[in-house]
Scaffold this active site. Structure first.
Site, PDB file in Angstrom:
ATOM      1  N   HIS A 429     -40.416  28.658  23.705  1.00  0.00           N
ATOM      2  CA  HIS A 429     -39.916  30.007  23.432  1.00  0.00           C
ATOM      3  C   HIS A 429     -40.798  30.759  22.439  1.00  0.00           C
ATOM      4  O   HIS A 429     -40.632  31.974  22.261  1.00  0.00           O
ATOM      5  CB  HIS A 429     -38.478  29.922  22.892  1.00  0.00           C
ATOM      6  N   ASP A 433     -40.873  34.361  26.804  1.00  0.00           N
ATOM      7  CA  ASP A 433     -39.552  34.939  26.593  1.00  0.00           C
ATOM      8  C   ASP A 433     -38.626  34.573  27.752  1.00  0.00           C
ATOM      9  O   ASP A 433     -39.059  34.080  28.804  1.00  0.00           O
ATOM     10  CB  ASP A 433     -39.648  36.456  26.467  1.00  0.00           C
TER      11      ASP A 433
END
Length: 458
Positions: A429, A433
């Site tokens: 992450h 995204d």
């Protein structure tokens, strides 16, 4: 030589002929007395003295010296990223080995390197203990070329030797020693009165005493709580280290989806025989997912990228090298299929088949597992229904495939039974995204459910 002897005989008389024949007999006796590893040469180039009948005899050894040669076998050179490994011996001192037979295996943190015997012979000495660490060029063992182990040499002799003759049975006694055969039964002695007071046979348990120790032994075996310890090999240690590094470094997050495998299953069922006949390789589901992953990675380049922690930069790749996780008895290996973006189903299936065969034979080299921009792990071959894969660093994402199970799904407002598969994408992450991750997984879902979309580039 014969004409020369005849001339000398005519010149010096019969005495030279007798002496010459005696010398030839001496040479023949000397040759017969030599062992098989020697040979004899008559030096006929030396000028013969008419007054001498002694010929010069030369002895020389053949290949015995080379056959008994002792050589030292060293560790082969490792790849650049591998510095040392652990030795696991397949042979022991005194064992006979043939040429190219594996003597030991060196386990590194990435793969295993087999060390074959350079020639046939007998192992004289092991210079490194089992489990010892070695580097490139370390002396491993010494080998005596051409020799045979004593056990192997004595086995044929023992088999050829006839068994010792058994002792002859004793002769039967003479007929005169045998008494007359009785024709009536001997009288039965009377039973004393106190014998009737003993216990009946059914009350006496003769097997109770011997059975007690056996029962106790069985109970001890069933109730035993034992433990065993096995040393972790280097590959397993390296896998554990990399997985823990991934947990400590990456901000891992997983998103899920499900894929309807009806169209792909029908495609495989229709063309699998023709595909196998033409390309000599089976058509599986893995090639469709590998091609779909390459197609989706081109659509979402951030999933194919990686963070360079040294320079704090994002490295985007214009190529797709997919690592396919393969389970082996020694641990999980991830051979790489390179430049998947330019491959079709046939090329992918052949590459997967080649890597799987090398993994089963323990022939994967370090170069086969270096690199990789994305990983696919197929836990469905073991019956997995659902799971979250762990990123293979330094990559940024991994796709997890699972088993195909018939489940009820809503199709056009109706409930139908379809072959469904759960898929999972674990991603870093820090770089990827949620939008890119979900879009990537939906792209894989759409092209697997309808492979025609890849042909139309939709």
């Amino acid at each position: 030589m014969l004409s020369h002897s005849r001339c000398l005989t005519r010149k010096f008389g019969r005495s030279f002929s007798v002496i010459h024949q005696g010398s030839n007999a001496l040479a023949r006796r000397s040759t017969a007395a030599l062992p098989a590893s020697h040979s004899i040469t008559l030096n006929n180039h030396v000028k013969s003295d008419p007054r001498s009948s002694v010929f010069q005899i030369q002895y020389f050894r053949t290949s015995v010296a080379h056959r008994d040669e002792v050589v030292t076998v060293k560790t082969p050179a490792f790849a650049e990223s591998v510095t040392e490994g652990d030795v696991r011996w397949e042979k022991a001192v005194g064992d006979s080995v043939s040429e190219d037979e594996v003597v030991c295996e060196i386990e590194t943190d990435k793969t295993s390197v087999q060390v074959p015997s350079p020639a046939s012979g007998v192992i004289v000495e092991l210079l490194v203990p089992d489990g010892g660490k070695v580097e490139g060029g370390t002396a491993l063992f010494t080998l005596r070329k051409g020799a045979v182990a004593p056990k192997a040499a004595e086995a044929p002799e023992a088999a050829a030797a006839p068994p010792p003759p058994s002792a002859a049975p004793p002769p039967p006694p003479p007929p005169s020693a045998v008494g007359p055969i009785p024709t009536t039964m001997p009288p039965v002695p009377p039973v004393p009165a106190h014998a009737m007071d003993t216990k009946p046979v059914s009350a006496i348990k003769l097997t109770a005493a011997p059975a007690a120790p056996a029962a106790q032994a069985d109970g001890a075996t069933k109730g035993a709580r034992t433990e065993s310890r096995v040393k972790m090999n280097r590959m397993r240690l390296r896998i554990a280290q990399r997985l823990k590094e991934a947990q400590n470094t990456c901000a891992m997050l997983t998103t899920f989806n499900e894929v309807d495998m009806s169209n792909l299953s029908e495609l495989r069922k229709t063309y699998k025989d023709a595909f196998l006949k033409k390309h000599n390789v089976k058509l599986g589901f893995m090639s469709a997912f590998v091609k779909a992953a390459a197609y989706a990675l081109a659509d979402q380049p951030s999933v194919n990228a990686v963070i360079d922690d040294t320079t704090k930069e994002i490295v985007y790749r214009d190529y797709v090298d997919i690592s396919v996780a393969v389970a082996t008895p020694k641990g999980l290996v991830v051979p790489v299929i390179r430049s998947v973006e330019g491959m079709n189903f046939t090329d992918i299936e052949k590459a997967i088949n080649l890597m799987g065969e090398k993994a089963r034979k323990n022939e994967l080299a370090v170069e086969d597992m270096d690199g990789g921009t994305f990983t696919i792990s197929n836990g469905g071959v073991f019956g997995s229904m659902f799971g979250t894969p762990i990123i293979n660093p330094p990559q940024s994402a991994i796709l997890g495939m699972h088993g195909i199970f018939d489940r009820p799904v809503a199709i056009g407002g109706k409930v139908e039974i379809r072959p469904m598969m759960y898929v999972a994408l674990t991603y870093d992450h820090r770089l990827i995204d949620g939008r890119e991750a979900v879009t990537f997984l939906r792209k894989i879902k759409s092209v697997v459910e309808d492979p025609r979309m890849m042909l139309l580039d939709m």
